[in-house]
Write a protein that holds these residues in place. Sequence first.
Motif, PDB file in Angstrom:
ATOM      1  N   LEU A  29       0.838  -1.198   0.000  1.00 41.68           N
ATOM      2  CA  LEU A  29       0.000   0.000   0.000  1.00 41.68           C
ATOM      3  C   LEU A  29       0.876   1.253   0.000  1.00 41.68           C
ATOM      4  CD1 LEU A  29      -2.818   1.305   0.298  1.00 41.68           C
ATOM      5  CD2 LEU A  29      -2.688   0.866   2.759  1.00 41.68           C
ATOM      6  N   TRP A  30       1.891   1.260   0.843  1.00 42.82           N
ATOM      7  CA  TRP A  30       2.820   2.389   0.904  1.00 42.82           C
ATOM      8  C   TRP A  30       3.541   2.569  -0.438  1.00 42.82           C
ATOM      9  CZ3 TRP A  30       3.540   6.815   2.825  1.00 42.82           C
ATOM     10  CH2 TRP A  30       4.791   7.428   2.882  1.00 42.82           C
ATOM     11  N   GLU A  31       3.932   1.471  -1.051  1.00 42.16           N
ATOM     12  CA  GLU A  31       4.610   1.554  -2.349  1.00 42.16           C
ATOM     13  C   GLU A  31       3.711   2.188  -3.413  1.00 42.16           C
ATOM     14  OE1 GLU A  31       7.913  -1.942  -2.745  1.00 42.16           O
ATOM     15  OE2 GLU A  31       5.834  -2.599  -2.663  1.00 42.16           O
ATOM     16  N   ASN A  32       2.431   1.881  -3.357  1.00 44.35           N
ATOM     17  CA  ASN A  32       1.510   2.494  -4.321  1.00 44.35           C
ATOM     18  C   ASN A  32       1.380   3.995  -4.065  1.00 44.35           C
ATOM     19  OD1 ASN A  32       1.061   0.133  -5.700  1.00 44.35           O
ATOM     20  ND2 ASN A  32      -0.763  -0.421  -4.533  1.00 44.35           N
ATOM     21  N   ILE A  33       1.334   4.359  -2.784  1.00 41.64           N
ATOM     22  CA  ILE A  33       1.287   5.776  -2.429  1.00 41.64           C
ATOM     23  C   ILE A  33       2.548   6.473  -2.944  1.00 41.64           C
ATOM     24  CG2 ILE A  33       1.404   7.378  -0.467  1.00 41.64           C
ATOM     25  CD1 ILE A  33      -0.330   5.265   1.087  1.00 41.64           C
ATOM     26  N   GLN A  34       3.684   5.856  -2.710  1.00 44.08           N
ATOM     27  CA  GLN A  34       4.960   6.413  -3.171  1.00 44.08           C
ATOM     28  C   GLN A  34       4.995   6.592  -4.681  1.00 44.08           C
ATOM     29  OE1 GLN A  34       7.754   3.457  -1.418  1.00 44.08           O
ATOM     30  NE2 GLN A  34       8.824   5.238  -0.618  1.00 44.08           N
ATOM     31  N   ARG A  35       4.558   5.559  -5.363  1.00 46.04           N
ATOM     32  CA  ARG A  35       4.623   5.575  -6.821  1.00 46.04           C
ATOM     33  C   ARG A  35       3.813   6.738  -7.404  1.00 46.04           C
ATOM     34  NH1 ARG A  35       0.995   3.501  -9.675  1.00 46.04           N
ATOM     35  NH2 ARG A  35       0.301   2.051  -8.052  1.00 46.04           N
ATOM     36  N   LEU A  76       2.672   9.533  -5.806  1.00 46.12           N
ATOM     37  CA  LEU A  76       3.180  10.839  -5.394  1.00 46.12           C
ATOM     38  C   LEU A  76       4.498  11.175  -6.088  1.00 46.12           C
ATOM     39  CD1 LEU A  76       2.510  11.078  -1.570  1.00 46.12           C
ATOM     40  CD2 LEU A  76       1.753  12.700  -3.315  1.00 46.12           C
ATOM     41  N   ASP A  77       5.352  10.175  -6.182  1.00 43.08           N
ATOM     42  CA  ASP A  77       6.657  10.417  -6.798  1.00 43.08           C
ATOM     43  C   ASP A  77       6.487  10.906  -8.240  1.00 43.08           C
ATOM     44  OD1 ASP A  77       9.525  10.174  -6.080  1.00 43.08           O
ATOM     45  OD2 ASP A  77       9.570   8.962  -7.916  1.00 43.08           O
ATOM     46  N   PHE A 111      -3.760  14.291  -4.704  1.00 46.31           N
ATOM     47  CA  PHE A 111      -3.494  12.909  -4.299  1.00 46.31           C
ATOM     48  C   PHE A 111      -4.576  12.412  -3.341  1.00 46.31           C
ATOM     49  CE2 PHE A 111      -1.894   9.998  -1.088  1.00 46.31           C
ATOM     50  CZ  PHE A 111      -1.525   8.926  -1.882  1.00 46.31           C
ATOM     51  N   ALA A 112      -4.882  13.229  -2.338  1.00 46.10           N
ATOM     52  CA  ALA A 112      -5.871  12.828  -1.333  1.00 46.10           C
ATOM     53  C   ALA A 112      -7.223  12.568  -1.985  1.00 46.10           C
ATOM     54  CB  ALA A 112      -5.999  13.904  -0.256  1.00 46.10           C
ATOM     55  N   ARG A 113      -7.633  13.479  -2.844  1.00 49.15           N
ATOM     56  CA  ARG A 113      -8.959  13.417  -3.456  1.00 49.15           C
ATOM     57  C   ARG A 113      -9.039  12.347  -4.539  1.00 49.15           C
ATOM     58  NH1 ARG A 113      -9.462  18.742  -6.269  1.00 49.15           N
ATOM     59  NH2 ARG A 113      -8.195  17.560  -7.735  1.00 49.15           N
ATOM     60  N   ASP A 114      -8.079  12.327  -5.449  1.00 48.87           N
ATOM     61  CA  ASP A 114      -8.181  11.476  -6.633  1.00 48.87           C
ATOM     62  C   ASP A 114      -7.602  10.073  -6.464  1.00 48.87           C
ATOM     63  OD1 ASP A 114      -9.290  13.712  -7.711  1.00 48.87           O
ATOM     64  OD2 ASP A 114      -7.538  14.287  -8.898  1.00 48.87           O
ATOM     65  N   TYR A 115      -6.806   9.857  -5.451  1.00 48.02           N
ATOM     66  CA  TYR A 115      -6.204   8.537  -5.251  1.00 48.02           C
ATOM     67  C   TYR A 115      -6.619   7.891  -3.936  1.00 48.02           C
ATOM     68  CZ  TYR A 115      -3.518   9.435  -9.407  1.00 48.02           C
ATOM     69  OH  TYR A 115      -3.175   9.685 -10.702  1.00 48.02           O
ATOM     70  N   ALA A 116      -6.581   8.673  -2.849  1.00 48.11           N
ATOM     71  CA  ALA A 116      -6.915   8.106  -1.542  1.00 48.11           C
ATOM     72  C   ALA A 116      -8.398   8.273  -1.211  1.00 48.11           C
ATOM     73  CB  ALA A 116      -6.050   8.747  -0.459  1.00 48.11           C
ATOM     74  N   LEU A 145       4.597  14.320   3.476  1.00 39.57           N
ATOM     75  CA  LEU A 145       3.465  13.417   3.669  1.00 39.57           C
ATOM     76  C   LEU A 145       4.052  12.109   4.165  1.00 39.57           C
ATOM     77  CD1 LEU A 145       0.429  12.703   1.443  1.00 39.57           C
ATOM     78  CD2 LEU A 145       1.981  10.827   1.969  1.00 39.57           C
ATOM     79  N   SER A 146       3.477  11.577   5.230  1.00 41.62           N
ATOM     80  CA  SER A 146       4.044  10.390   5.859  1.00 41.62           C
ATOM     81  C   SER A 146       3.100   9.195   5.746  1.00 41.62           C
ATOM     82  CB  SER A 146       4.318  10.657   7.336  1.00 41.62           C
ATOM     83  OG  SER A 146       3.107  10.601   8.073  1.00 41.62           O
TER      84      SER A 146
END
Length: 490
Positions: free
Chosen positions: A46-52, A54-55, A185-190, A261-262
């Motif tokens: 899950l974290w890797e997807n967030i990273q990908r 955002l990066d 990111f928050a709206r469209d991904y999370a 963002l953490s």
Amino acid sequence: MAKVKGPTPQSQDFSQWYLDTIQLAELADYAPVRGTIVVRPYGYALWENIQRVLDGMFKATGHQNAYFPLFIPMSFLQKEAEHVEGFSPELAVVTHAGGEELEEPLAIRPTSETIIGYMWSKWIRSWRDLPQLLNQWNNVVRWEKRTRPFLRTSEFLWQEGHTAHATKEEAEEETARMLGVYLQFARDYAALPVIPGQKTEREKFAGAVYTTTLEGMMKDGRALQSATSHFLGQNFARAFEITFQDKDLEEKYVWTTSWGLSWRIIGGIIMTHGDDKGLVLPPKLAPIQVVIVPIYKAGSKERVLQAAGALEAELREKGLRVFTDDRDQYTPGFKFHDWELRGVPYRVELGPRDVEAGTAVIKSRIGEKETAPLADLKELLPKRLEAFHDELFARAREFRKARTRVVDDYQAFKEAVAEGFALAYHCGDAACERAIQEETKATARVIPLEFPAHGVLQDDEALKATGEGTCIRCGRPAAYGRRVVFARAY
RNA sequence: CGGGGCGUAGCGCAGUCCGGCAGCGCGCCUGCUUUGGGGGCAGGAUGUCGCAGGUUCAAAUCCUGCCGCCCCGACCA
């Protein structure tokens, strides 16, 4: 009849529900050192997807990744007055290494403004060296008194962006731009409906001129700071002598920003979308978007598994993250519960009857079962995942709106923050803010603001309103020209 | 750091008051049977009773000290 296994119901004990869900879904486990956690493969995916995601957004806005060291000389942290005051109490410090006591203790970074400032003072000479647009994915350590998985851990993973600019305007624009990136990111991904805006003086980052933030509402009505973007002015430039010679031949201090963002955002996702069955993951970040559960008896196993394999291949070709659960030791019913607990958005049930008929049963994590032709799934499921995302966002936004109250007297304020957010006028005085916290446990979370040029907009009319009023607590004239969001926070 | 609670099998717990064989449920392993919402039967494995010391013929149980975790509070850019 087996006993029902699952997290403690949210209504019974929300905090316990959160802890149970993390353990049961195998996102993370406690590690031996107090306040530290192990992020298990499912949580790390899950974290890797967030990273990908955002990066990619950082790169698209011109930033480059770099890496600065974990160890920072203690003296660096003392150069910026507010910074040292803010971070000293929670520093972890290395005093011994190589079997000897160190001449200067080394702080384990709580954040990297200082060491990056130090390096910039060496690298930046001319206006041609600007802007510096850096980001790093790393770990930081903050020795918090009271910890909670993902939300507040002694060590945590995050990204910290750091930029340096020739002008104030450029740096302020960068601050708003990155808040916009986080909001997108928050709206469209999370699928998190967060409130963008600015922190009060009391709540801003130690060392910033001002801090912008995204605040979300969790299902217990408490607020969670989900990302921050700071305008640091010339505070760190002065502390570290970061100067450049401008086109006009003048030697000037740079203007800097930082934004972060953490993995706390994982806690936000859990507490915004989850329910009594466990996790509900937003499809764009979910490690597994579609799980196929094959159902078979002795005579039909081969046929069913073959059909499942063919379907999986088709869906993968469409770019979906699919997993076929062919574990033999569990019954279908067990698997249904298991994947619901893990928050997989869509499930496909495939049994002998379906294979015979050329259909499958599909089930949304937050909806009903339906039957669809197997051949349609590769078109249908991507659409359903989009709709799933939209529904998650919509229902979270409705929840927040329902628990947000515009209040003008202190009694109503107290009632509002016991359940959710209070929108209230405030005088802006830090002592008054502290008094509110002592009396109600609520703090000023965010002064709602919009930066239309950077896509930073409110998703609720009530948050756009401007106006003049008097302080909810002390009655003095209100600051900010608008109402402030108060809430109990994580 | 203050107040409260708890440490017994992987997890959840009983046993502690009143000292006398280390237990239960779930999970795990093997086999058979099952499989469309957490299956069934049979067999089996797993313990530094948080740690250290003391009392005793005998300690999970009594005494002393320590450690850890959880909850509440304070703290938390």
